[in-house]
Design a protein around this motif. Structure first.
Motif, short mmCIF file in Angstrom:
data_model
loop_
_atom_site.label_atom_id
_atom_site.label_comp_id
_atom_site.label_asym_id
_atom_site.label_seq_id
_atom_site.Cartn_x
_atom_site.Cartn_y
_atom_site.Cartn_z
N THR A 54 0.83 -1.21 0.00
CA THR A 54 0.00 0.00 0.00
C THR A 54 0.86 1.26 0.00
O THR A 54 0.69 2.15 -0.83
CB THR A 54 -0.94 0.01 1.21
OG1 THR A 54 -1.80 -1.13 1.16
CG2 THR A 54 -1.79 1.27 1.23
N ASN A 291 -2.03 -0.99 8.04
CA ASN A 291 -2.75 -2.26 8.10
C ASN A 291 -3.08 -2.68 9.54
O ASN A 291 -3.74 -1.96 10.26
CB ASN A 291 -1.99 -3.35 7.33
CG ASN A 291 -2.91 -4.45 6.82
OD1 ASN A 291 -4.07 -4.18 6.51
ND2 ASN A 291 -2.42 -5.66 6.73
N LEU A 305 -10.62 -2.28 13.25
CA LEU A 305 -9.54 -2.86 12.48
C LEU A 305 -8.61 -3.57 13.47
O LEU A 305 -7.86 -2.93 14.20
CB LEU A 305 -8.80 -1.76 11.72
CG LEU A 305 -7.97 -2.14 10.50
CD1 LEU A 305 -7.51 -0.88 9.75
CD2 LEU A 305 -6.78 -2.99 10.84
N THR A 433 -11.16 -6.40 9.54
CA THR A 433 -12.17 -5.39 9.84
C THR A 433 -13.52 -6.06 10.10
O THR A 433 -13.76 -7.19 9.68
CB THR A 433 -12.33 -4.39 8.68
OG1 THR A 433 -12.85 -5.07 7.53
CG2 THR A 433 -10.98 -3.77 8.32
N PRO A 438 -11.72 -2.98 3.44
CA PRO A 438 -10.69 -2.01 3.87
C PRO A 438 -11.30 -0.67 4.24
O PRO A 438 -12.43 -0.35 3.86
CB PRO A 438 -9.80 -1.87 2.62
CG PRO A 438 -10.17 -3.00 1.71
CD PRO A 438 -11.58 -3.37 2.03
N CYS A 456 -5.37 3.95 4.55
CA CYS A 456 -5.63 2.92 3.55
C CYS A 456 -5.12 1.61 4.16
O CYS A 456 -3.92 1.31 4.11
CB CYS A 456 -4.91 3.25 2.24
SG CYS A 456 -5.33 2.15 0.87
N GLY A 458 -6.51 -2.43 6.29
CA GLY A 458 -7.55 -3.34 6.77
C GLY A 458 -8.11 -4.24 5.70
O GLY A 458 -9.30 -4.22 5.41
N TYR A 459 -7.26 -5.11 5.13
CA TYR A 459 -7.68 -5.92 3.99
C TYR A 459 -8.21 -7.30 4.38
O TYR A 459 -8.57 -8.09 3.51
CB TYR A 459 -6.50 -6.10 3.02
CG TYR A 459 -5.97 -4.79 2.49
CD1 TYR A 459 -6.71 -4.06 1.57
CD2 TYR A 459 -4.76 -4.27 2.92
CE1 TYR A 459 -6.25 -2.85 1.08
CE2 TYR A 459 -4.27 -3.07 2.43
CZ TYR A 459 -5.02 -2.35 1.52
OH TYR A 459 -4.55 -1.15 1.04
N GLY A 463 -5.16 -8.54 0.73
CA GLY A 463 -4.60 -7.27 0.30
C GLY A 463 -4.02 -7.24 -1.09
O GLY A 463 -4.10 -6.21 -1.77
N ALA A 467 -4.88 -3.77 -2.69
CA ALA A 467 -4.09 -2.67 -2.15
C ALA A 467 -3.67 -1.66 -3.20
O ALA A 467 -3.64 -0.45 -2.93
CB ALA A 467 -2.87 -3.23 -1.42
N SER A 470 -6.55 0.56 -4.29
CA SER A 470 -6.98 1.29 -3.09
C SER A 470 -5.99 2.41 -2.80
O SER A 470 -6.38 3.54 -2.43
CB SER A 470 -7.08 0.34 -1.90
OG SER A 470 -8.13 -0.60 -2.07
N TYR A 495 -15.72 0.46 0.62
CA TYR A 495 -14.38 0.68 1.16
C TYR A 495 -14.19 2.07 1.74
O TYR A 495 -13.23 2.32 2.47
CB TYR A 495 -13.32 0.48 0.07
CG TYR A 495 -13.14 -0.92 -0.46
CD1 TYR A 495 -14.05 -1.94 -0.17
CD2 TYR A 495 -12.06 -1.23 -1.28
CE1 TYR A 495 -13.87 -3.22 -0.69
CE2 TYR A 495 -11.88 -2.51 -1.79
CZ TYR A 495 -12.79 -3.49 -1.50
OH TYR A 495 -12.61 -4.75 -2.01
#
Length: 530
Positions: A54, A291, A305, A433, A438, A456, A458-459, A463, A467, A470, A495
């Protein structure tokens, strides 16, 4: 690294002594211990916290869109030492187990990443393959099969990416449901035996899947960003490893702010100070690409999260016969293995294979054997021994690892149970989450944010196919003028980080630990693919 007193459910900082990931065995000499400048910069246009997929792609898009920006990236440990550098080496969109518009987003993410690897010849061992989702629960397989049937009727373009493989009369796969455009040889291989899963209740095959060396993907991107500094480009990219962020503080301002390197003046209501043991950085824009560790800096996210520890082993493949004419074992696909006959949602394992000659089997999962299923654990310095034993011995029960596996026997096949020897065993921290989506966007003041703070993260273990785009979406938000309502953001609305979504999640969704134990995260959004 001493940790301050934490709130219930809050993550700590990344620990100093994490388990060694397979993906870190060939570290980048340029990135190891890298600090672009000896001293921490005192100011920046944008500060990115986190150097995984990310953070690295966010920096890529920032510099691509505005080369004159001065971007500082801070990382608590070595570059790409978090979830991206510790995952299972998969990239695969969730075609049938996500809402169709989310599946399309993930497919775009996958195709963008595949195209980027090809365009720049990124040496990350990208291998396009098919993804075999193996079901050992009849109930779960029938549920997912009906989803694919509905997808075929309503979204045929997405359905073209998947095929259902069922049991035939002799326990082998039924070819009748395979796509008509497949060659005859491909149709014969599209059986449970041909897919090396003769005992499964069924399978769903996705054509867009890949295995890769995720650390090397990110390392290439970061090295490329650093190389641009040497080319005399405007602005700068400054990477500061081994620099944990211990806190954020915000001050109100009514001034129009611009830095010497940024020709675009924007209105900001806040000045942010990023605190580290090495000093502070002042900026108007902070992006948290943190994350599972997000709640350390934003305690308000402790229930939204949640850090979750996963575990993976790199296993030596079974010994092959000494006949030099025999090729090495090649399982030919990536795999997800889900469900048990007595508990449809207890199992969620994943497998890729490294190229020869070593050809290790990268096998992860087994969270059902970890204490508390790993929920709430942010320390990746250790592993669960019960999970280790599971990973060493369970793979051969699920997938036929014989060199000459039985494809069309028509009878019962007995898989030989093997205890495989690990070369690496490691853990890593995911961010789960409550609604499995996310959090992407500006952080409102009610959650510890305010103007200029972005998240950005919380997959929920998924991810790699989310990612990149995002990160692009949050960069588009960050760079948009305050009064510009015409900017198009490519991001599923589920999201978006809004107070309305936060309230909805807190009112209508169970805590992560409760939902995970019941299988709710799986039932609503498909298997997680860390």
């Amino acid at each position: 690294m001493a940790q301050a007193q934490l709130l219930e459910g809050q993550s700590g900082l990344p620990v100093d002594n994490p388990t060694k990931s397979y993906w870190h065995k060939e570290p980048s000499s340029k990135l190891l211990g890298h600090r672009t400048t000896k001293e921490l910069p005192r100011s920046a246009d944008v500060v990115i916290v986190g150097s995984g997929i990310t953070g690295s792609f966010a920096a890529h898009f920032l510099k691509e869109k505005q080369p004159d920006l001065n971007v500082v990236m801070v990382e608590a440990r070595e570059a790409c030492s978090g979830a991206t550098g510790r995952n299972g080496g998969h990239c695969q969109p969730a075609i049938y187990s996500s809402n169709p518009h989310i599946a399309s987003f993930e497919l775009r993410n996958f195709l963008y990443l595949k195209g980027l690897v090809e365009e720049f010849s990124i040496p990350c061992d990208w291998r396009s393959t098919s993804g075999v989702h193996t079901f050992y629960s009849k109930e779960l397989f029938e549920t997912c099969r009906h989803i694919v049937d509905n997808l075929t009727e309503d979204y045929p373009d997405l359905a073209a990416n998947v095929a259902v493989v069922t049991k035939g009369k002799q326990g082998e796969g039924d070819l009748s449901g395979s796509p008509a455009y497949l060659l005859e040889g491909e149709r014969r291989e599209l059986t449970l035996g041909g897919l090396r899963i003769p005992h499964a209740e069924g399978a769903i095959v996705q054509w867009n899947a890949a295995s890769l060396w995720p650390y090397k993907l990110v390392a290439f991107l970061l090295e490329r960003l650093l190389a641009a500094n040497e080319g005399g480009s405007k602005g700068s990219f400054n990477l500061q490893t081994n620099t944990p962020v211990t806190g954020l503080s915000r001050a109100e301002t009514s001034a129009n702010l611009s830095s010497p390197g940024n020709s675009k003046t924007r209105k900001h209501n806040s000045i942010w100070t990023v605190h580290t043991p090495r000093g502070t950085i002042v900026t108007s824009q902070v992006l948290l690409a943190t994350n599972g560790y997000t709640s350390h800096l934003l305690p308000q996210f402790s229930d939204l999260l949640v850090p979750t520890r996963g575990q993976i082993s790199a296993l030596k493949p079974p010994e092959t016969p000494t006949d030099p004419a025999d090729p090495p074992l090649d399982i030919g696909h990536t795999y997800y293995v889900v469900g048990e006959p007595v508990d449809p949602y207890s199992r969620d394992d994943y497998l890729v294979q490294r190229p020869p000659p070593a050809a290790e089997l990268i096998f992860g999962g087994g969270r059902q054997h970890a204490a508390g299923r790993g929920i709430g654990v942010w320390d990746d310095s250790g592993i669960d021994e019960s999970v280790s034993w599971y990973l060493r011995g369970e793979l051969s029960n699920a997938i036929d690892l014989s060199l000459h596996h039985t494809q069309f026997s028509g009878g019962k096949v007995s898989l030989r149970k093997l205890d495989l020897e690990p070369t690496f065993e490691w853990s890593g921290i995911m961010g789960y989450t409550r609604d499995s989506h996310p959090w992407v966007g500006g952080v409102p003041a009610s959650l510890g944010g305010g103007s200029g703070l972005w998240l950005c993260a919380g997959y929920t273990g998924h991810g790699m196919p989310n990612a990149v785009l995002s990160a692009k979406a949050v960069v588009d938000m960050l760079l948009a003028d305050d009064d510009d309502d015409d900017v198009e953001i490519d991001l599923p609305p589920e999201y978006e980080l809004t107070e309305r979504r936060v309230n909805h999640v807190r009112e209508g969704w169970e805590d992560v630990a409760v939902a995970d134990a019941k299988g709710s995260l799986y039932m609503d959004f498909g298997p997680q693919r860390w």
